[in-house]
Design a protein around this motif. Sequence first.
Motif, short mmCIF file in Angstrom:
data_model
loop_
_atom_site.label_atom_id
_atom_site.label_comp_id
_atom_site.label_asym_id
_atom_site.label_seq_id
_atom_site.Cartn_x
_atom_site.Cartn_y
_atom_site.Cartn_z
N SER A 170 0.77 -1.22 0.06
CA SER A 170 0.09 0.03 0.16
C SER A 170 1.00 1.27 -0.04
O SER A 170 1.93 1.14 0.43
N ALA A 171 0.43 2.34 -0.56
CA ALA A 171 1.01 3.44 -0.80
C ALA A 171 0.91 4.17 0.70
O ALA A 171 1.73 5.37 0.90
N TYR A 172 -0.08 3.93 1.53
CA TYR A 172 -0.18 4.51 2.86
C TYR A 172 0.17 3.60 3.97
O TYR A 172 0.01 2.47 3.81
N SER A 173 0.42 4.40 5.11
CA SER A 173 0.86 3.61 6.07
C SER A 173 -0.32 3.39 7.06
O SER A 173 -0.47 2.37 7.76
N LYS A 174 -1.40 4.42 6.94
CA LYS A 174 -2.58 4.24 7.63
C LYS A 174 -3.59 5.08 6.96
O LYS A 174 -3.18 6.00 6.46
#
Length: 257
Positions: A170-174
Amino acid sequence: MKSRLLAPLVALIIAAWIGSGWALTALEIAKKSLELDRSPTKVTTYKMIVTNKKGQTRTYRFTSHEKQYPEGSKKIIRFLEPADAKGTGLLSFERKTADDLQWLFLPSQKKARQLAASNKSDEFMGSDLWMEDMATQTAEKFNHELLQQVMLDGVQCYLVESKPKPGVNSAYSKTRSWINTTNFVALKMELYDKKGALIKTINNKKAEQISGFWTITNVQVVTQDKGKAMTEVQIEKREYNVDIPDRFFTQQYLESY
């Protein structure tokens, strides 16, 4: 007299029973929210207005065909306007037990290109949306935590934090989501980069029922460090449970423009 004494005890027992056995888990809340408008098939026409740092705007129109399969969801996006983007297409396979797959087709190149995991953070047509944002999301690929219940613009919401499970690209951590406790529409989402910094905010400005499905019909996306830049996505038309041939979700069809 006896019934008066029993009433508070019965109320406590019922409250404990509801609290322990009937309260929704964070996963259940996230799943209800992500699957609000999920049906066997759906066809959508979108208008996307992209505002750059200088306040200049560019308007796009595109269609999306999406179909559910046992192994996951398949979606194909095709641009209609403006003229220099017409025919551009994006094919996405959301796979329940493996990494998602995406192919991008540019008419000038004649052949679709499979996107790598590193392309998940590429901008979608110069907008505030990334390639990852255009794929269908599956709740089971994330660990979810219910942080608290909060009020947002006068609406009671679940505040849920979601992080990719180990091994999920994912490009996002959260992501933090403010989810309406009544209809499970996500009113607001904050997305964080790999370093844990807030990178963009998504505000779902309007939701309505179409054919019995709660459908978010107006979305505004703002990236933190892009000044006046903003992306607004509007649904012009949505149809549920329509016939979509399987051939729509092939590279051959993607390249057939």
